[in-house]
Structure formats: C-alpha cells, structure tokens
Design a protein around this motif. Structure first.
Motif, PDB file in Angstrom:
ATOM      1  N   ASP A  30       0.815  -1.220   0.000  1.00  0.00           N
ATOM      2  CA  ASP A  30       0.000   0.000   0.000  1.00  0.00           C
ATOM      3  C   ASP A  30       0.849   1.271   0.000  1.00  0.00           C
ATOM      4  O   ASP A  30       2.072   1.246   0.135  1.00  0.00           O
ATOM      5  N   ALA A  31       0.156   2.402  -0.154  1.00  0.00           N
ATOM      6  CA  ALA A  31       0.828   3.697  -0.268  1.00  0.00           C
ATOM      7  C   ALA A  31       1.644   4.030   0.973  1.00  0.00           C
ATOM      8  O   ALA A  31       2.703   4.652   0.891  1.00  0.00           O
ATOM      9  N   GLY A  32       1.153   3.625   2.144  1.00  0.00           N
ATOM     10  CA  GLY A  32       1.889   3.885   3.376  1.00  0.00           C
ATOM     11  C   GLY A  32       3.231   3.183   3.401  1.00  0.00           C
ATOM     12  O   GLY A  32       4.255   3.771   3.780  1.00  0.00           O
ATOM     13  N   VAL A  33       3.247   1.923   2.987  1.00  0.00           N
ATOM     14  CA  VAL A  33       4.506   1.165   2.917  1.00  0.00           C
ATOM     15  C   VAL A  33       5.470   1.862   1.967  1.00  0.00           C
ATOM     16  O   VAL A  33       6.652   2.062   2.279  1.00  0.00           O
ATOM     17  N   GLN A  34       4.971   2.270   0.813  1.00  0.00           N
ATOM     18  CA  GLN A  34       5.827   2.922  -0.178  1.00  0.00           C
ATOM     19  C   GLN A  34       6.367   4.265   0.309  1.00  0.00           C
ATOM     20  O   GLN A  34       7.424   4.710  -0.121  1.00  0.00           O
ATOM     21  N   LEU A  35       5.640   4.882   1.242  1.00  0.00           N
ATOM     22  CA  LEU A  35       6.089   6.161   1.800  1.00  0.00           C
ATOM     23  C   LEU A  35       6.884   5.984   3.091  1.00  0.00           C
ATOM     24  O   LEU A  35       7.084   6.935   3.840  1.00  0.00           O
ATOM     25  N   GLY A  36       7.328   4.760   3.358  1.00  0.00           N
ATOM     26  CA  GLY A  36       8.234   4.524   4.470  1.00  0.00           C
ATOM     27  C   GLY A  36       7.619   3.930   5.716  1.00  0.00           C
ATOM     28  O   GLY A  36       8.316   3.680   6.695  1.00  0.00           O
ATOM     29  N   ASN A  37       6.322   3.654   5.702  1.00  0.00           N
ATOM     30  CA  ASN A  37       5.645   3.110   6.882  1.00  0.00           C
ATOM     31  C   ASN A  37       5.526   1.590   6.751  1.00  0.00           C
ATOM     32  O   ASN A  37       4.435   1.039   6.607  1.00  0.00           O
TER      33      ASN A  37
END
Length: 204
Positions: free
Chosen positions: A155-162
């Motif tokens: 997901d987008a959160g993982v891709q943004l470092g989360n």
C-alpha cells in the motif's frame, strides 16, 4: 554470532521495541512529539517490520519518493509526487476506524485551509473501504484531497516509508519530490505548523 551475544542482541532489540510500543500505546508524550523521538520510534518499528514484497519501492528520508499511486474518491487516479510537482505535499495515511486518525483530522483541515493553493498541499490516503470512507466524510467533511488504497504490504503507506503499517502516519514530501519528514501518531493541536515549516525551510 556467539550464542550469548545473540541472546543479548535479541534482548536489546526487544527492549527498544518495547520502549517504542510503550511510547505509542501510552499516548503522544513529550518525547514522541520531538524529531529525535520520532526517529527513534520509526527506527525501532522499521527494524522489526516485515520485508516488503519484491518490486515494492520504499521511500527513504532525504531521497526522491518513488511514484505512489492511489485512487481519488471520484475514481480519478492520484499520483505522488507527480501531481504536485514543484509544491511540498503532506501525505496523511488514515482509516475511518482509526480513533487517533479521526482525532487529528480537524488539525489537518485547519492546516490545509491556512496553506491554500500555494502552500503545502495536504492529501489524505485512506487505507479503508470506499463506502466507509464516504460515509465518514459525510459526517466529518474535509476540504483537502482524499484518496483510497487497499491496505497491505504494497500500500501507499509502505511505499512512503511506513513498513510497519501503523496509523496514523504522515509523510512530508518537499517541492523537489524528496521525503523530508515522517511522523508516527496523531498531530496535537497547533503542532503541525512548526513540524512542516521546519522541514520545508531546511530543504528550500
């Protein structure tokens, strides 16, 4: 690694993670609201996070953010940081079932309104079901852009470092498309202005 050294390393890692979890579940205390505290918490959680699947790029602080795609509520695509080229973007990952996410939304809305069209752009990406998000926004409307993504290891959160998947999570992308700041946990009233300004000023 020798057996006794391995035990010490495991115990140390558990202690750090335990301290981070204590800070998280105990509420946003003074340490958690500092940049040092946030870096320590992020590092501890990232160290125990599952490895993202092959082919999933993960943003790193100080480096260009890989292209992140989500879908706006009207079905139109949203691309980060491309859709906001030349402008800093604050990206907030949330869900309608997440209590701390809901508590910080008035602060995000206040900040977005104060920034206007030429300041830091605010984008909320809900890792949630579309119907649940629409129903929530009917009760608690916001003026900043809201997009959707399916929660999971890509997901987008993982891709943004989360990579740990904790919500709420906020990433600040500067006008050059670089990840310059991250926050785990909700913003307190009045906190967001200095948090964003400090990072933007140091990267201009």
């Amino acid at each position: 690694m020798r057996p006794h050294l391995r035990v010490v390393a495991v115990a140390l890692g558990a202690a750090v993670l335990g301290a981070a979890a204590g800070l998280w579940f105990g509420g946003p205390g003074p340490l958690l609201r500092t940049e040092l505290g946030q870096r320590a918490l992020h590092g501890a959680m990232s160290a125990t996070a599952p490895t993202p699947p092959d082919g999933v790029p993960v943003a790193e602080r100080g480096k260009a953010v890989p292209t992140v795609r989500a879908q706006r509520l009207d079905g139109a695509p949203l691309t980060l940081p491309g859709d906001f080229a030349g402008r800093p973007v604050l990206v907030n990952l949330w869900a309608s079932w997440c209590g701390p996410c809901i508590e910080e939304m008035p602060e995000l809305e206040r900040f977005a309104q104060a920034q206007g069209a030429n300041g830091v752009q605010v984008v909320g990406i809900a890792l949630d079901e579309a119907d649940a998000v629409r129903a929530f926004l009917q009760r608690v409307p916001v003026t900043y852009a809201i997009a959707l993504d399916a929660p999971g290891p890509r997901d987008a959160g993982v891709q943004l470092g989360n990579t740990r998947g904790v919500l709420p999570y906020t990433a600040l992308i500067d006008a050059r498309g670089r990840l310059v700041k991250q926050k785990i946990g909700p913003f307190q009233p009045g906190e967001i202005d200095d948090w964003a300004a400090e990072a933007i000023q140091t990267t201009d």
